[in-house]
Design a protein around this motif. Structure first.
Motif, PDB file in Angstrom:
ATOM      1  N   LEU A 300       0.773  -1.057   0.023  1.00  0.00           N
ATOM      2  CA  LEU A 300      -0.023   0.009   0.055  1.00  0.00           C
ATOM      3  C   LEU A 300       0.781   1.082   0.018  1.00  0.00           C
ATOM      4  CD1 LEU A 300      -1.403   0.759   3.454  1.00  0.00           C
ATOM      5  CD2 LEU A 300       0.155  -1.105   3.146  1.00  0.00           C
ATOM      6  N   SER A 301       0.318   2.315  -0.597  1.00  0.00           N
ATOM      7  CA  SER A 301       0.939   3.780  -0.547  1.00  0.00           C
ATOM      8  C   SER A 301       0.234   4.783   0.348  1.00  0.00           C
ATOM      9  CB  SER A 301       1.025   4.270  -1.886  1.00  0.00           C
ATOM     10  OG  SER A 301      -0.269   4.436  -2.125  1.00  0.00           O
ATOM     11  N   ALA A 302      -0.798   4.621   0.842  1.00  0.00           N
ATOM     12  CA  ALA A 302      -1.755   5.335   1.639  1.00  0.00           C
ATOM     13  C   ALA A 302      -2.774   4.634   2.435  1.00  0.00           C
ATOM     14  CB  ALA A 302      -1.904   6.646   1.178  1.00  0.00           C
ATOM     15  N   VAL A 303      -3.188   5.150   3.576  1.00  0.00           N
ATOM     16  CA  VAL A 303      -4.279   4.451   4.434  1.00  0.00           C
ATOM     17  C   VAL A 303      -5.243   5.680   4.874  1.00  0.00           C
ATOM     18  CG1 VAL A 303      -2.813   4.435   6.388  1.00  0.00           C
ATOM     19  CG2 VAL A 303      -4.769   2.736   6.225  1.00  0.00           C
ATOM     20  N   THR A 304      -6.262   5.272   5.118  1.00  0.00           N
ATOM     21  CA  THR A 304      -7.302   6.122   5.817  1.00  0.00           C
ATOM     22  C   THR A 304      -7.725   5.196   7.063  1.00  0.00           C
ATOM     23  OG1 THR A 304      -8.258   7.447   4.013  1.00  0.00           O
ATOM     24  CG2 THR A 304      -9.478   7.096   6.151  1.00  0.00           C
ATOM     25  N   ALA A 305      -7.690   5.399   8.217  1.00  0.00           N
ATOM     26  CA  ALA A 305      -7.775   4.651   9.415  1.00  0.00           C
ATOM     27  C   ALA A 305      -8.713   5.355  10.322  1.00  0.00           C
ATOM     28  CB  ALA A 305      -6.481   4.393  10.014  1.00  0.00           C
ATOM     29  N   GLU A 310      -6.515  -0.879  19.314  1.00  0.00           N
ATOM     30  CA  GLU A 310      -5.585  -1.814  18.511  1.00  0.00           C
ATOM     31  C   GLU A 310      -4.695  -1.132  17.778  1.00  0.00           C
ATOM     32  OE1 GLU A 310      -8.928  -2.210  18.864  1.00  0.00           O
ATOM     33  OE2 GLU A 310      -8.994  -3.704  20.476  1.00  0.00           O
ATOM     34  N   ASN A 311      -5.032  -0.088  16.895  1.00  0.00           N
ATOM     35  CA  ASN A 311      -4.140   0.340  16.110  1.00  0.00           C
ATOM     36  C   ASN A 311      -3.496   1.646  16.519  1.00  0.00           C
ATOM     37  OD1 ASN A 311      -6.130   2.259  15.759  1.00  0.00           O
ATOM     38  ND2 ASN A 311      -6.570   1.445  13.664  1.00  0.00           N
ATOM     39  N   ALA A 313      -1.405   2.805  18.741  1.00  0.00           N
ATOM     40  CA  ALA A 313       0.220   2.955  18.892  1.00  0.00           C
ATOM     41  C   ALA A 313       0.930   3.097  17.402  1.00  0.00           C
ATOM     42  CB  ALA A 313       0.555   1.769  19.646  1.00  0.00           C
ATOM     43  N   ARG A 314       0.228   2.955  16.408  1.00  0.00           N
ATOM     44  CA  ARG A 314       1.042   2.911  15.140  1.00  0.00           C
ATOM     45  C   ARG A 314       1.093   4.360  14.683  1.00  0.00           C
ATOM     46  NH1 ARG A 314      -1.324  -2.186  11.594  1.00  0.00           N
ATOM     47  NH2 ARG A 314      -0.680  -4.174  13.078  1.00  0.00           N
ATOM     48  N   ILE A 315       0.097   5.179  15.048  1.00  0.00           N
ATOM     49  CA  ILE A 315      -0.005   6.438  14.731  1.00  0.00           C
ATOM     50  C   ILE A 315      -0.004   7.604  15.963  1.00  0.00           C
ATOM     51  CG2 ILE A 315      -1.543   8.027  13.519  1.00  0.00           C
ATOM     52  CD1 ILE A 315      -2.934   5.686  12.072  1.00  0.00           C
ATOM     53  N   PRO A 316       1.222   7.710  16.128  1.00  0.00           N
ATOM     54  CA  PRO A 316       1.549   8.609  17.230  1.00  0.00           C
ATOM     55  C   PRO A 316       0.886   9.631  17.258  1.00  0.00           C
ATOM     56  CG  PRO A 316       3.854   7.704  16.590  1.00  0.00           C
ATOM     57  CD  PRO A 316       2.291   7.315  15.281  1.00  0.00           C
ATOM     58  N   GLY A 317       0.382  10.305  18.394  1.00  0.00           N
ATOM     59  CA  GLY A 317      -0.495  11.360  18.498  1.00  0.00           C
ATOM     60  C   GLY A 317      -2.139  11.505  18.239  1.00  0.00           C
ATOM     61  N   SER A 318      -2.387  10.244  17.863  1.00  0.00           N
ATOM     62  CA  SER A 318      -3.744   9.997  17.539  1.00  0.00           C
ATOM     63  C   SER A 318      -4.649   9.698  18.687  1.00  0.00           C
ATOM     64  CB  SER A 318      -4.072   8.932  16.616  1.00  0.00           C
ATOM     65  OG  SER A 318      -3.584   7.689  17.078  1.00  0.00           O
ATOM     66  N   GLU A 319      -6.140   9.771  18.563  1.00  0.00           N
ATOM     67  CA  GLU A 319      -6.925   9.782  19.570  1.00  0.00           C
ATOM     68  C   GLU A 319      -7.995   8.845  18.911  1.00  0.00           C
ATOM     69  OE1 GLU A 319      -8.771  13.459  20.440  1.00  0.00           O
ATOM     70  OE2 GLU A 319      -7.022  14.391  20.826  1.00  0.00           O
ATOM     71  N   ILE A 320      -8.610   8.002  19.992  1.00  0.00           N
ATOM     72  CA  ILE A 320      -9.514   6.905  19.807  1.00  0.00           C
ATOM     73  C   ILE A 320     -10.794   7.370  19.046  1.00  0.00           C
ATOM     74  CG2 ILE A 320     -10.891   5.248  20.856  1.00  0.00           C
ATOM     75  CD1 ILE A 320      -7.973   4.628  21.035  1.00  0.00           C
ATOM     76  N   GLY A 321     -11.298   6.843  17.980  1.00  0.00           N
ATOM     77  CA  GLY A 321     -12.318   7.302  17.423  1.00  0.00           C
ATOM     78  C   GLY A 321     -12.057   8.324  16.281  1.00  0.00           C
ATOM     79  N   GLN A 322     -10.757   8.952  16.219  1.00  0.00           N
ATOM     80  CA  GLN A 322     -10.444   9.748  15.336  1.00  0.00           C
ATOM     81  C   GLN A 322     -10.175   9.254  13.839  1.00  0.00           C
ATOM     82  OE1 GLN A 322      -6.588  11.392  16.155  1.00  0.00           O
ATOM     83  NE2 GLN A 322      -6.514  12.622  14.646  1.00  0.00           N
ATOM     84  N   TYR A 405     -10.225   0.449   8.368  1.00  0.00           N
ATOM     85  CA  TYR A 405      -9.030   0.675   7.067  1.00  0.00           C
ATOM     86  C   TYR A 405      -9.490   1.016   5.742  1.00  0.00           C
ATOM     87  CZ  TYR A 405      -5.378  -0.463  10.735  1.00  0.00           C
ATOM     88  OH  TYR A 405      -4.517  -0.279  11.828  1.00  0.00           O
ATOM     89  N   ILE A 406      -9.321   1.900   4.949  1.00  0.00           N
ATOM     90  CA  ILE A 406      -9.093   1.985   3.529  1.00  0.00           C
ATOM     91  C   ILE A 406      -7.586   1.902   3.031  1.00  0.00           C
ATOM     92  CG2 ILE A 406      -9.900   3.298   1.612  1.00  0.00           C
ATOM     93  CD1 ILE A 406     -12.096   4.413   3.175  1.00  0.00           C
ATOM     94  N   PHE A 407      -7.268   1.269   2.271  1.00  0.00           N
ATOM     95  CA  PHE A 407      -5.865   0.966   1.672  1.00  0.00           C
ATOM     96  C   PHE A 407      -5.786   1.818   0.376  1.00  0.00           C
ATOM     97  CE2 PHE A 407      -6.334  -2.636   4.691  1.00  0.00           C
ATOM     98  CZ  PHE A 407      -5.416  -2.173   5.777  1.00  0.00           C
ATOM     99  N   ILE A 408      -4.774   1.968  -0.179  1.00  0.00           N
ATOM    100  CA  ILE A 408      -4.422   2.655  -1.446  1.00  0.00           C
ATOM    101  C   ILE A 408      -3.394   2.001  -1.984  1.00  0.00           C
ATOM    102  CG2 ILE A 408      -3.970   4.481  -2.932  1.00  0.00           C
ATOM    103  CD1 ILE A 408      -6.698   4.880  -1.601  1.00  0.00           C
ATOM    104  N   ARG A 409      -3.599   1.373  -3.234  1.00  0.00           N
ATOM    105  CA  ARG A 409      -2.675   0.208  -3.626  1.00  0.00           C
ATOM    106  C   ARG A 409      -1.215   1.004  -4.192  1.00  0.00           C
ATOM    107  NH1 ARG A 409      -4.416  -1.022  -9.815  1.00  0.00           N
ATOM    108  NH2 ARG A 409      -2.409  -2.078  -9.725  1.00  0.00           N
ATOM    109  N   PRO A 410      -0.170   0.448  -4.042  1.00  0.00           N
ATOM    110  CA  PRO A 410       1.273   0.746  -4.262  1.00  0.00           C
ATOM    111  C   PRO A 410       1.264   2.049  -5.155  1.00  0.00           C
ATOM    112  CG  PRO A 410       1.170  -1.489  -3.957  1.00  0.00           C
ATOM    113  CD  PRO A 410      -0.250  -1.245  -4.200  1.00  0.00           C
ATOM    114  N   ASN A 411       0.666   1.819  -6.345  1.00  0.00           N
ATOM    115  CA  ASN A 411       1.120   3.078  -7.582  1.00  0.00           C
ATOM    116  C   ASN A 411       0.443   4.236  -7.134  1.00  0.00           C
ATOM    117  OD1 ASN A 411      -1.491   2.729  -8.264  1.00  0.00           O
ATOM    118  ND2 ASN A 411      -0.996   1.573 -10.196  1.00  0.00           N
TER     119      ASN A 411
END
Length: 443
Positions: A300-305, A310-311, A313-322, A405-411
């Motif tokens: 993937l190249s980008a993500v909307t989460a 559970e996730n 910790a992967r995105i520092p500074g984020s808040e639950i529900g954001q 999650y929404i994943f964007i393909r590598p290109n």
């Protein structure tokens, strides 16, 4: 992908009432209209609080209007199956194989355990007609391509249309594939099931005939094997029908001897068939990639989460529900050395049944020139949702599914397009494989 029913929405007035199909358990939960309306409210709130961006696949205004219309139409009492029938007309509006309302697997299992019959006749749904599928057993009294007119006296085309109206998926093509491959469970969902199935069909000459389905005689070609390896001269055909995470250990145990045999036989061409692979976990597709490439890649190249405990910790500074959108690569480095890595020509075959992690693998192979993609293309989007959450509704016990999650393909292509083949092919899976073999061996 989910085995249980995840499809459409109609009011109770559209339920089948034919006694010939009724096969309800002796005791079953009764859900009142107010209770089911409360479940709809719960479902709607949970869906929009879970999905990172519902507008990615659905017309949100149309979805909310349908929610309102269903709630307003409820009356009387419902069994869990009838509740699914009433609510599942929502499913096509989501336009995503990872968003649905479904019955728990245990409900269909209970139907079978109570004496209900599996509908084992393979079917094709084409042009509004339900046909006997090409996978029919050779000694069956039915013939592939014959039109199915009635099932236990009910119009088969009407049954299939009601199923199709309740089937989830990214596209009509994917919904058709699910209708065909899960027909027995859907048939139970729209009719209540039966202790036996009698089918009236019509052959190409207009002759009508009726037979009771016999599992030992009519059960079609089985696709139950998770993976298999076959050979056609210098071509190895590796069929991988699932990337289920709980099978990671056994998948790895299969890959090592499989590629050892490919090397031992001196195969110079490899077809990796994921045309029936409904997805799973990246660990399995990564293990497969390791045997065909040393190319560094990211799926993937980008993500909307949607941020969850559970996730987070992967995105520092984020808040639950954001909800966050950001570039996000997950680079994978295949091992530099791997015994029996394949160095010949590889082609990856996809089809309507390719979904989720299998689509991710196909898009990754294409974007990094690891292997060309063959077949008709996928019916699911190349940009996929993922990490599906399941929420059980309090009164009906139905299961709502939605991704975080929404994943964007590598290109980086953000369109809603499917994976387009580099080598377009049509016909049955077997015909496509034969065409690939001829192409690969004849230059």
């Amino acid at each position: 992908m989910i085995r249980s029913i995840t499809s459409l929405v109609l009011t109770s007035s559209l339920l089948f009432s034919a006694a010939a199909c009724a096969q309800q358990p002796a005791t079953e939960t009764s859900i009142t209209a107010p209770q089911l309306a409360a479940d709809i409210t719960d479902w709607r709130e949970w869906l929009f609080a879970t999905h990172p961006d519902p507008s990615f696949s659905m017309d949100v205004d149309a979805v909310n209007a349908r929610f309102d219309a269903i709630s307003a139409s409820l009356s009387g009492d419902y069994s869990p199956r009838e509740a699914w029938y009433a609510l599942s007309v929502m499913n096509p509006l989501f336009n995503d194989g990872h968003v649905a309302i479904r019955t728990p697997n245990a409900d269909y299992d209970a139907y079978l355990a109570s004496g209900g019959a599996d509908f084992v006749l393979p079917v094709d749904w084409t042009g509004g007609r339900l046909l006997v599928g090409a996978a029919i057993a050779p000694d069956s009294a039915f013939s592939a391509g014959d039109e199915i007119l009635t099932i236990n006296g009910l119009a088969a085309g009407d049954i299939a249309a009601r199923i199709f109206a309740r089937t989830h998926g990214d596209s009509d093509g994917l919904r058709r594939y699910l209708l065909e491959t899960r027909f027995s469970a859907y048939l139970w969902g729209v009719t209540g099931g039966a202790r036996e199935w009698t089918v009236t069909a019509m052959d190409s000459d207009g002759h009508q005939y009726s037979h009771q389905i016999e599992p030992a005689r009519d059960h079609g070609e089985s696709h139950a094997d998770n993976w298999s390896l076959t050979f056609a001269d210098s071509v190895a055909i590796l069929s991988v029908n699932t990337f289920a995470p709980d099978l990671e250990e056994t998948f790895n145990a299969f890959l090592e001897p499989a590629f050892a045999e490919i090397a031992e036989r001196g195969a110079s061409h490899l077809i990796i068939d994921i045309s029936r692979n409904g997805g799973g976990a990246h660990m399995l597709s990564d293990a497969l990639f390791a045997y065909i490439t040393t190319q560094r890649y990211t799926p993937l190249s980008a993500v909307t989460a949607r941020i969850t405990p559970e996730n987070q910790a992967r995105i520092p500074g984020s808040e639950i529900g954001q909800v966050v959108s950001l570039p996000f690569a997950q680079w994978v480095e295949p091992p530099a050395e791997l015994e029996n890595r394949f160095n010949g020509e590889t082609v990856i075959l996809v089809g309507p049944g390719t979904y989720s992690q299998a689509i991710v693998m196909a898009a990754t192979a294409q974007d990094f020139n690891i292997a060309p993609i063959a077949g008709p293309g996928t019916e699911g989007r190349a940009n996929s949702t993922g990490q599906v959450q399941v929420h059980t509704l309090e009164h009906s016990g139905l299961e709502a599914a939605a991704p975080i999650y929404i994943f964007i393909r590598p290109n980086g292509d953000t369109s809603g397009a499917p994976v387009q083949p580099d080598i377009p092919l049509t016909g049955t899976r077997e015909e496509q494989i034969d065409a690939l073999i001829a192409r690969m061996t004849n230059g």
